[in-house]
Scaffold this motif. Structure first.
Motif, PDB file in Angstrom:
ATOM      1  N   SER A 137     -43.561  51.302 -11.997  1.00  0.00           N
ATOM      2  CA  SER A 137     -43.542  50.239 -10.766  1.00  0.00           C
ATOM      3  C   SER A 137     -43.838  48.898 -11.188  1.00  0.00           C
ATOM      4  O   SER A 137     -44.122  48.283  -9.953  1.00  0.00           O
ATOM      5  N   ALA A 183     -39.557  45.373 -11.541  1.00  0.00           N
ATOM      6  CA  ALA A 183     -39.095  44.832 -10.350  1.00  0.00           C
ATOM      7  C   ALA A 183     -37.670  44.027 -10.582  1.00  0.00           C
ATOM      8  O   ALA A 183     -37.184  43.393 -11.067  1.00  0.00           O
ATOM      9  N   THR A 225     -33.091  42.937  -9.160  1.00  0.00           N
ATOM     10  CA  THR A 225     -33.249  42.740  -7.317  1.00  0.00           C
ATOM     11  C   THR A 225     -31.893  43.559  -6.801  1.00  0.00           C
ATOM     12  O   THR A 225     -32.026  43.244  -6.021  1.00  0.00           O
ATOM     13  N   CYS A 278     -36.485  48.610  -7.221  1.00  0.00           N
ATOM     14  CA  CYS A 278     -35.580  47.457  -6.602  1.00  0.00           C
ATOM     15  C   CYS A 278     -35.963  46.640  -5.756  1.00  0.00           C
ATOM     16  O   CYS A 278     -36.461  47.437  -4.294  1.00  0.00           O
ATOM     17  N   GLN A 279     -36.418  45.472  -5.876  1.00  0.00           N
ATOM     18  CA  GLN A 279     -37.260  44.922  -4.814  1.00  0.00           C
ATOM     19  C   GLN A 279     -36.858  44.462  -3.358  1.00  0.00           C
ATOM     20  O   GLN A 279     -37.092  44.570  -3.005  1.00  0.00           O
ATOM     21  N   THR A 280     -35.614  44.401  -3.707  1.00  0.00           N
ATOM     22  CA  THR A 280     -34.455  44.289  -2.540  1.00  0.00           C
ATOM     23  C   THR A 280     -34.680  45.529  -1.661  1.00  0.00           C
ATOM     24  O   THR A 280     -33.561  45.842  -0.670  1.00  0.00           O
ATOM     25  N   ALA A 309     -45.861  49.131  -5.390  1.00  0.00           N
ATOM     26  CA  ALA A 309     -44.348  49.346  -5.771  1.00  0.00           C
ATOM     27  C   ALA A 309     -43.889  49.066  -4.094  1.00  0.00           C
ATOM     28  O   ALA A 309     -42.886  50.236  -4.199  1.00  0.00           O
ATOM     29  N   ARG A 310     -44.923  49.904  -2.972  1.00  0.00           N
ATOM     30  CA  ARG A 310     -44.444  50.610  -1.876  1.00  0.00           C
ATOM     31  C   ARG A 310     -44.193  51.864  -2.207  1.00  0.00           C
ATOM     32  O   ARG A 310     -43.648  52.509  -1.512  1.00  0.00           O
ATOM     33  N   TYR A 313     -42.462  53.065  -4.173  1.00  0.00           N
ATOM     34  CA  TYR A 313     -41.239  53.478  -5.175  1.00  0.00           C
ATOM     35  C   TYR A 313     -41.027  54.185  -6.182  1.00  0.00           C
ATOM     36  O   TYR A 313     -40.188  55.408  -6.378  1.00  0.00           O
TER      37      TYR A 313
END
Length: 302
Positions: free
Chosen positions: A59, A62, A64, A152-154, A245-246, A248
């Motif tokens: 987490s 990150a 992109t 992946c932050q996107t 990290a939401r 994720y």
């Protein structure tokens, strides 16, 4: 044919790698149960010989424009955290990787409508969401391979589920028996700097809000019951409490284990604990005898 034989949602907080004396000073003279829990988990699971590779869903890492999976034959060096260099300073790490597994996972990106790249650059940074857990669960076990995959932050929830699906297919395409770790927290709001030192004890009364603690405890109970369907169904509600990290790291894990069809109940190591406002727990899922999506036993409570 390879197989995921165990999985976990595991806390990696900096406190666990501080010297024991410092940990006790921060925690009213008591050991934090994340430490004792990780030691117990190592004895129960990681010291066994029935797995080959550990995959960490990290987490803290990150990317992109794609997911990245580590593909080095070996990773070794000294780790100093940019976030907390006083507490995590020049920590040695040394473990074999699994390039074959990394390439197999990446090969299923197209099937699942995503983008995954294996990277074997020896200078690729490493993060303490991986190294802190390796210190407890992998150090001293030199034959066990470790691989990391970042968030992946996107990407959104669906993208991270797709990564998990590709991971499961990539494992199946090898002869590996794999443990998968979703390395990260539950709710994840820190106390402001001027207040933070009043909330360093692990006691859950220091979680940032009672509502965040209640949301964490509900999900822990769902995990204990094998109700991954409820955890996934209520993700929009949980996002209000800013999971790390939401969440994720867990969502990728769920994608690898069958998503809402996963029925594996968790057993908890240690207690639900605070880390300067954030909710932390150690939850471990053994593969049910009938598989990750076997019919649920309604009274399952590991």
């Amino acid at each position: 044919m390879g197989e995921i034989v165990g999985a976990g949602l595991l806390a990696h907080v900096p406190t666990i790698v501080l010297p024991e004396r410092t940990r006790l000073e921060l925690n009213e003279g008591k050991e934090i149960t994340l430490v004792t829990g990780l030691r117990e988990l190592r004895r129960d699971v990681f010291e066994r010989d029935d797995y080959d590779t550990v995959v960490v869903l990290d987490s803290h890492w990150a990317t992109t424009v794609e997911f990245v999976v580590t593909a080095q034959p070996r990773r070794a060096g000294l780790f100093t955290s940019e976030e907390l260099p006083r507490g995590m300073c020049r920590m040695p790490y040394d473990f074999p990787g699994d390039p074959e597994l990394a390439r197999n996972v990446a090969s299923f990106a197209g099937k699942h409508g995503t983008w995954i790249t294996p990277i074997d650059d020896e200078y690729l940074p490493i993060y303490y969401a991986t190294t802190n857990l390796w210190k407890y669960l992998g150090e001293g076990l030199p034959a066990k391979r470790w691989v990391s995959i970042g968030v992946c932050q996107t990407g959104d929830m669906e993208d991270h589920l797709r990564l998990g699906r590709a991971l499961a297919d990539g494992v199946a395409a090898t002869d590996r028996r794999v443990l998968v770790i979703a390395s990260g927290a539950l709710s994840h709001t820190f106390w402001p700097l001027r207040e933070l030192r009043d909330h360093e004890s692990s006691d859950p009364r220091h979680i940032f809000t009672p509502e965040a603690a209640a949301a964490d405890r509900q999900r822990i109970e769902w995990f204990r019951q094998g109700r991954h369907d409820e955890v996934l169904r209520t993700m929009p509600e949980f996002w209000a409490y800013k999971p790390e990290a939401r969440f994720y790291h867990y969502i990728m894990l769920a994608g690898a284990l069958g998503e809402e069809r996963c029925t594996a109940p968790a057993r908890q190591y240690g207690e639900y604990e605070n880390s300067v406002g954030t909710g932390q727990a150690l939850m471990w899922f053994d593969r049910p005898s009938g598989g990750w999506t076997a019919p649920r036993q309604e009274n399952a409570h590991a």
